[in-house]
Design a protein around this motif. Sequence first.
Motif, PDB file in Angstrom:
ATOM      1  N   PHE A  21       0.839  -1.216   0.000  1.00  0.00           N
ATOM      2  CA  PHE A  21       0.000   0.000   0.000  1.00  0.00           C
ATOM      3  C   PHE A  21       0.865   1.254   0.000  1.00  0.00           C
ATOM      4  N   TRP A  22       1.958   1.210   0.771  1.00  0.00           N
ATOM      5  CA  TRP A  22       2.855   2.367   0.840  1.00  0.00           C
ATOM      6  C   TRP A  22       3.488   2.631  -0.535  1.00  0.00           C
ATOM      7  N   LEU A  23       3.911   1.541  -1.211  1.00  0.00           N
ATOM      8  CA  LEU A  23       4.516   1.694  -2.540  1.00  0.00           C
ATOM      9  C   LEU A  23       3.501   2.282  -3.520  1.00  0.00           C
ATOM     10  N   ILE A  24       2.248   1.811  -3.410  1.00  0.00           N
ATOM     11  CA  ILE A  24       1.191   2.348  -4.287  1.00  0.00           C
ATOM     12  C   ILE A  24       0.989   3.834  -3.976  1.00  0.00           C
ATOM     13  N   PHE A  25       0.962   4.166  -2.669  1.00  0.00           N
ATOM     14  CA  PHE A  25       0.755   5.554  -2.262  1.00  0.00           C
ATOM     15  C   PHE A  25       1.855   6.460  -2.811  1.00  0.00           C
ATOM     16  N   ILE A  26       3.119   6.028  -2.667  1.00  0.00           N
ATOM     17  CA  ILE A  26       4.191   6.926  -3.133  1.00  0.00           C
ATOM     18  C   ILE A  26       4.193   7.011  -4.661  1.00  0.00           C
ATOM     19  N   SER A  97      11.345  -4.100   8.795  1.00  0.00           N
ATOM     20  CA  SER A  97      10.985  -2.697   8.544  1.00  0.00           C
ATOM     21  C   SER A  97      12.130  -1.962   7.854  1.00  0.00           C
ATOM     22  N   PHE A  98      13.366  -2.292   8.256  1.00  0.00           N
ATOM     23  CA  PHE A  98      14.552  -1.679   7.650  1.00  0.00           C
ATOM     24  C   PHE A  98      14.603  -2.010   6.149  1.00  0.00           C
ATOM     25  N   VAL A  99      14.332  -3.269   5.825  1.00  0.00           N
ATOM     26  CA  VAL A  99      14.347  -3.683   4.412  1.00  0.00           C
ATOM     27  C   VAL A  99      13.279  -2.913   3.630  1.00  0.00           C
ATOM     28  N   TYR A 100      12.096  -2.743   4.240  1.00  0.00           N
ATOM     29  CA  TYR A 100      11.033  -1.982   3.572  1.00  0.00           C
ATOM     30  C   TYR A 100      11.495  -0.549   3.296  1.00  0.00           C
ATOM     31  N   GLN A 101      12.106   0.055   4.325  1.00  0.00           N
ATOM     32  CA  GLN A 101      12.527   1.448   4.148  1.00  0.00           C
ATOM     33  C   GLN A 101      13.611   1.544   3.082  1.00  0.00           C
ATOM     34  N   LEU A 102      14.527   0.569   3.102  1.00  0.00           N
ATOM     35  CA  LEU A 102      15.608   0.555   2.112  1.00  0.00           C
ATOM     36  C   LEU A 102      15.022   0.443   0.697  1.00  0.00           C
ATOM     37  N   ILE A 103      14.062  -0.478   0.517  1.00  0.00           N
ATOM     38  CA  ILE A 103      13.466  -0.669  -0.815  1.00  0.00           C
ATOM     39  C   ILE A 103      12.776   0.631  -1.261  1.00  0.00           C
ATOM     40  N   ALA A 104      12.000   1.227  -0.337  1.00  0.00           N
ATOM     41  CA  ALA A 104      11.267   2.450  -0.691  1.00  0.00           C
ATOM     42  C   ALA A 104      12.241   3.570  -1.052  1.00  0.00           C
TER      43      ALA A 104
END
Lengths: 259, 238
Positions: A21-26, A97-104
């Motif tokens: 959802f975050w990726l879609i939002f950004i 969460s770190f991996v998510y932030q890194l990917i984003a």
Amino acid sequence: MSAFQGLLKKDFAISKLWFLFWLIFISVFLIIPLAIESYFHAPLSFLPVAVILLLVFNTFLLPCMLLSMLRLEGKTQLWLYNPQSSKALILSKIAVSFVYQLIAQLYLTAVGLVIYQFYKNQIHIEASDLFAGAIIFNIGLLLVGLYVSCWAVFYWTIYHSLGKFPAVKNWRWLVILFLFFLYNLISTFLAKIEILRDVIFKWKIPVLAGPNFNHKEGDNWEIFLNMTDLPVLGLLLYIILACGLFLISCWLLDRKVEV
Amino acid sequence: MTIQLKNISKRYGKDISLKNVSLTFETGKIYGLLGPNGSGKSTTLKMIAGLVYPDLGQVEVNGEEVTRRISKDVAYLTELDMFYPSFTVGNMIDFYASQFTDFDRNKAEQLMQDMKLDSAKKIKRLSKGNRGRLKLVLALARKAPVLLLDEPFSGLDPMVRDSIVKSLVSYINFDEQTVIIATHEIDEIEPLLDEAIIILNGKIIEQENVEDLREEAGLSVLEWFKSTMAEREGRDHE
């Protein structure tokens, strides 16, 4: 599969939809300024700002994802029925969460670099500065995300530890607010002491940071990266504080949080 | 593995959950912790599982003070929903297998077959009965020396209850496991029990050997429970 891998897999499974959802939002947040620019024939008027804004917002992605996972576990607290250490339980969530932030961040940096490739002529920045700046900026955001996450876990464990005391159960938020203001009061007070400030700023490393954006005529952007001095002791203090908060949280989770 | 509760007290605000409770559970026995809702059964089990801490007293498993990490030796079935809704049955089995070194995959598969559980099915799509069965699979597939079952029949229909009792008979290691079943539904577990303990308002009011009850007093556990509770109520009225 090792126990920690099992925890990582579980934490990834319970949170991957939120990240999607975050990726879609950004992505939507990027498409909208692009559409506006295209409509008004004004390239680079909004998009670079949107990319930078999103990168800054991303600082809070790590703690937000972490808190969302903890919130889900906190509904029953049955995740504590597990023989792994509290360090492993929390670290797994921080790692995911770190991996998510890194990917984003990589996604947004890639978008930024694509914009640069398309509009090289209108963005005046040295390529070497751009890459060095992008790397330092991203590392900085990740470190800030990790630091804020340690505070988030700390407050979360305090909040849930107080849950077993009915007298304060309904006032737990006030205790958290009190701790938040107390810490800020103390750190502001300490920062005003000149001797301390001198000691902290005694050793510094110069880094390329502090970007300046100038929107010039003809839809041109001029970007400068200033050298900023990073106090080594200050950085060390933040690392020690983050580790301390993490260890206190683990201790509370092992001894005070109940199902 | 011996479990000892030494002078345990626990309060939740003004409510007393356990009051000066002392109990010993021995290896190779199946205990029934019986009592009405809110009597302190679940708190007792959570304390043995290291998920709740006493205000006073000490809980020990094999002489070691219980902490959260006792879960390595204690298999615990809770009456709460303990699953992640996005998981499939298979994901949950994999997760347990990765966390508990004593988790036996072959036993889990056998149990799943017996209970007709589909490993590909999402947990959020399982009926309450099948969720109850899955909880039992996760608890019984472990070779843990202590097995705690908190209201294993709660909200389940008679068919499911029957299959759970059959699984307990087939999969409990009667020589090596200490089993404690907390329930207020006595009929189903009566044939399994070695010892029955009645808990009321946080206090242990009676403990009896089931065989002695049947042979010496000529009472079933249910009859004994009812008569004890009636006697207690009568005394309270006086």
